[in-house]
Design a protein around this motif. Structure first.
Motif, mmCIF file in Angstrom:
data_model
loop_
_atom_site.group_PDB
_atom_site.id
_atom_site.type_symbol
_atom_site.label_atom_id
_atom_site.label_comp_id
_atom_site.label_asym_id
_atom_site.label_seq_id
_atom_site.Cartn_x
_atom_site.Cartn_y
_atom_site.Cartn_z
ATOM 1 N N SER A 1 33.313 26.970 99.933
ATOM 2 C CA SER A 1 32.754 25.772 99.340
ATOM 3 C C SER A 1 33.759 25.160 98.374
ATOM 4 O O SER A 1 34.151 25.790 97.389
ATOM 5 C CB SER A 1 31.473 26.143 98.596
ATOM 6 O OG SER A 1 31.057 25.082 97.792
ATOM 7 N N LEU A 2 34.177 23.948 98.653
ATOM 8 C CA LEU A 2 35.110 23.252 97.775
ATOM 9 C C LEU A 2 34.517 23.109 96.380
ATOM 10 O O LEU A 2 35.199 23.317 95.380
ATOM 11 C CB LEU A 2 35.464 21.886 98.354
ATOM 12 C CG LEU A 2 36.383 21.012 97.510
ATOM 13 C CD1 LEU A 2 37.718 21.699 97.252
ATOM 14 C CD2 LEU A 2 36.594 19.659 98.179
ATOM 15 N N ARG A 3 33.224 22.795 96.321
ATOM 16 C CA ARG A 3 32.598 22.618 95.008
ATOM 17 C C ARG A 3 32.671 23.885 94.178
ATOM 18 O O ARG A 3 32.916 23.835 92.980
ATOM 19 C CB ARG A 3 31.168 22.098 95.149
ATOM 20 C CG ARG A 3 30.135 23.114 95.529
ATOM 21 C CD ARG A 3 28.730 22.547 95.696
ATOM 22 N NE ARG A 3 28.689 21.142 95.416
ATOM 23 C CZ ARG A 3 27.798 20.545 94.625
ATOM 24 N NH1 ARG A 3 26.844 21.230 94.080
ATOM 25 N NH2 ARG A 3 27.832 19.260 94.417
ATOM 26 N N LEU B 1 28.046 28.584 89.725
ATOM 27 C CA LEU B 1 29.186 29.397 90.147
ATOM 28 C C LEU B 1 28.801 30.872 90.178
ATOM 29 O O LEU B 1 29.094 31.579 91.142
ATOM 30 C CB LEU B 1 30.377 29.172 89.199
ATOM 31 C CG LEU B 1 31.620 30.005 89.485
ATOM 32 C CD1 LEU B 1 32.188 29.700 90.870
ATOM 33 C CD2 LEU B 1 32.666 29.755 88.398
ATOM 34 N N ARG B 2 28.102 31.344 89.149
ATOM 35 C CA ARG B 2 27.655 32.738 89.108
ATOM 36 C C ARG B 2 26.724 33.045 90.283
ATOM 37 O O ARG B 2 26.856 34.054 90.953
ATOM 38 C CB ARG B 2 26.928 32.999 87.781
ATOM 39 C CG ARG B 2 26.561 34.459 87.584
ATOM 40 C CD ARG B 2 25.328 34.595 86.678
ATOM 41 N NE ARG B 2 24.552 35.747 87.063
ATOM 42 C CZ ARG B 2 23.758 35.860 88.111
ATOM 43 N NH1 ARG B 2 23.610 34.886 88.958
ATOM 44 N NH2 ARG B 2 23.103 36.965 88.369
ATOM 45 N N ARG B 3 25.775 32.135 90.544
ATOM 46 C CA ARG B 3 24.831 32.331 91.653
ATOM 47 C C ARG B 3 25.585 32.457 92.974
ATOM 48 O O ARG B 3 25.325 33.345 93.775
ATOM 49 C CB ARG B 3 23.845 31.147 91.720
ATOM 50 C CG ARG B 3 22.772 31.325 92.823
ATOM 51 C CD ARG B 3 22.228 30.000 93.315
ATOM 52 N NE ARG B 3 23.221 29.142 93.927
ATOM 53 C CZ ARG B 3 23.741 29.301 95.160
ATOM 54 N NH1 ARG B 3 23.377 30.319 95.917
ATOM 55 N NH2 ARG B 3 24.643 28.452 95.636
ATOM 56 N N TRP B 4 26.546 31.560 93.178
ATOM 57 C CA TRP B 4 27.306 31.570 94.429
ATOM 58 C C TRP B 4 28.126 32.856 94.562
ATOM 59 O O TRP B 4 28.176 33.454 95.643
ATOM 60 C CB TRP B 4 28.207 30.335 94.479
ATOM 61 C CG TRP B 4 29.013 30.208 95.730
ATOM 62 C CD1 TRP B 4 28.565 29.861 96.967
ATOM 63 C CD2 TRP B 4 30.419 30.421 95.868
ATOM 64 N NE1 TRP B 4 29.604 29.849 97.868
ATOM 65 C CE2 TRP B 4 30.754 30.189 97.208
ATOM 66 C CE3 TRP B 4 31.424 30.783 94.977
ATOM 67 C CZ2 TRP B 4 32.050 30.308 97.689
ATOM 68 C CZ3 TRP B 4 32.721 30.887 95.447
ATOM 69 C CH2 TRP B 4 33.022 30.655 96.790
ATOM 70 N N ALA C 1 24.870 34.559 96.743
ATOM 71 C CA ALA C 1 25.043 33.971 98.072
ATOM 72 C C ALA C 1 25.943 34.873 98.922
ATOM 73 O O ALA C 1 26.995 35.309 98.472
ATOM 74 C CB ALA C 1 25.653 32.573 97.953
ATOM 75 N N GLU C 2 25.502 35.137 100.132
ATOM 76 C CA GLU C 2 26.313 35.950 101.049
ATOM 77 C C GLU C 2 27.506 35.115 101.524
ATOM 78 O O GLU C 2 27.344 33.995 101.982
ATOM 79 C CB GLU C 2 25.461 36.388 102.244
ATOM 80 C CG GLU C 2 26.138 37.350 103.179
ATOM 81 C CD GLU C 2 26.494 38.688 102.556
ATOM 82 O OE1 GLU C 2 27.502 39.282 102.996
ATOM 83 O OE2 GLU C 2 25.789 39.152 101.644
ATOM 84 N N PRO C 3 28.725 35.657 101.392
ATOM 85 C CA PRO C 3 29.894 34.871 101.807
ATOM 86 C C PRO C 3 29.974 34.684 103.312
ATOM 87 O O PRO C 3 29.536 35.535 104.082
ATOM 88 C CB PRO C 3 31.084 35.699 101.323
ATOM 89 C CG PRO C 3 30.558 36.970 100.800
ATOM 90 C CD PRO C 3 29.079 36.937 100.821
ATOM 91 N N ASP C 4 30.527 33.560 103.709
ATOM 92 C CA ASP C 4 30.872 33.321 105.107
ATOM 93 C C ASP C 4 32.183 34.070 105.336
ATOM 94 O O ASP C 4 33.218 33.696 104.812
ATOM 95 C CB ASP C 4 31.053 31.822 105.360
ATOM 96 C CG ASP C 4 31.497 31.517 106.783
ATOM 97 O OD1 ASP C 4 31.700 32.459 107.580
ATOM 98 O OD2 ASP C 4 31.660 30.332 107.089
#
Length: 163
Positions: free
Chosen positions: A2-4, A76-79, A83-86
């Motif tokens: 994710s660029l964001r 950012l912390r949540r991601w 969040a499961e990485p691709d």
């Protein structure tokens, strides 16, 4: 990727202008992700509109220095944590290494040598960056990882070129 989230992470490290973020992509993230000015500035605008970053300073010629808001740091912390990485990857160099076994031995050696030259240049760049970075810098470990990965790849390419 994710660029964001990459931008949020770079801003969490240090408030920066769009130009500085593009430079950080070129220096620190280029092996994982490329993002140019044409992608970074619109994403900064979306992050600002979404309340995830804020302008903390205005400079010459209309430049803006951005920093993450509390909501941006939480996103950012949540991601990073939840969040499961691709884990899929798109790596043209890896596909070429896989397929170059179809080439003649001479062409394979040429490809391995070309790739080795590139990897050795990457190692030199990372060593220079490593020498300029304090050990307590948050991303020092990633620089070390980049060095280690590229050194293993260089050794493998040397072996393949010699075969």
């Amino acid at each position: 990727m994710s660029l964001r989230h990459a931008i949020l992470g770079l801003l969490a490290r240090k408030p920066s202008t769009g130009y500085e973020i593009a430079r950080m992509f070129d220096v620190s993230l280029r092996s994982a992700w490329h993002a140019g000015h044409s992608q970074i500035y619109p994403e900064l605008a979306r992050l600002e509109a979404g309340g995830l970053v804020e302008v903390v300073e205005r400079g010459a010629r209309g430049s803006k220095t951005y920093a993450p808001t509390d909501a941006g740091r939480e996103e950012l912390r949540r991601w990073l944590v939840e969040a499961e990485p691709d884990r899929s990857q798109r790596n043209e160099g890896a596909v070429r290494l896989f397929l170059n076994q179809l080439l003649s031995p001479e062409d394979r050696r040429r490809v391995f040598t070309r790739d080795l030259d590139h990897v050795e240049a990457e190692i030199a760049t990372l060593r220079e960056l490593h020498d300029q970075t304090d050990a307590d810098e948050p991303f020092a470990a990633q620089i070390d990882l980049g060095l280690r990965i590229n050194e293993v790849l260089a050794a493998w390419l040397r072996e393949q070129a010699a075969r």
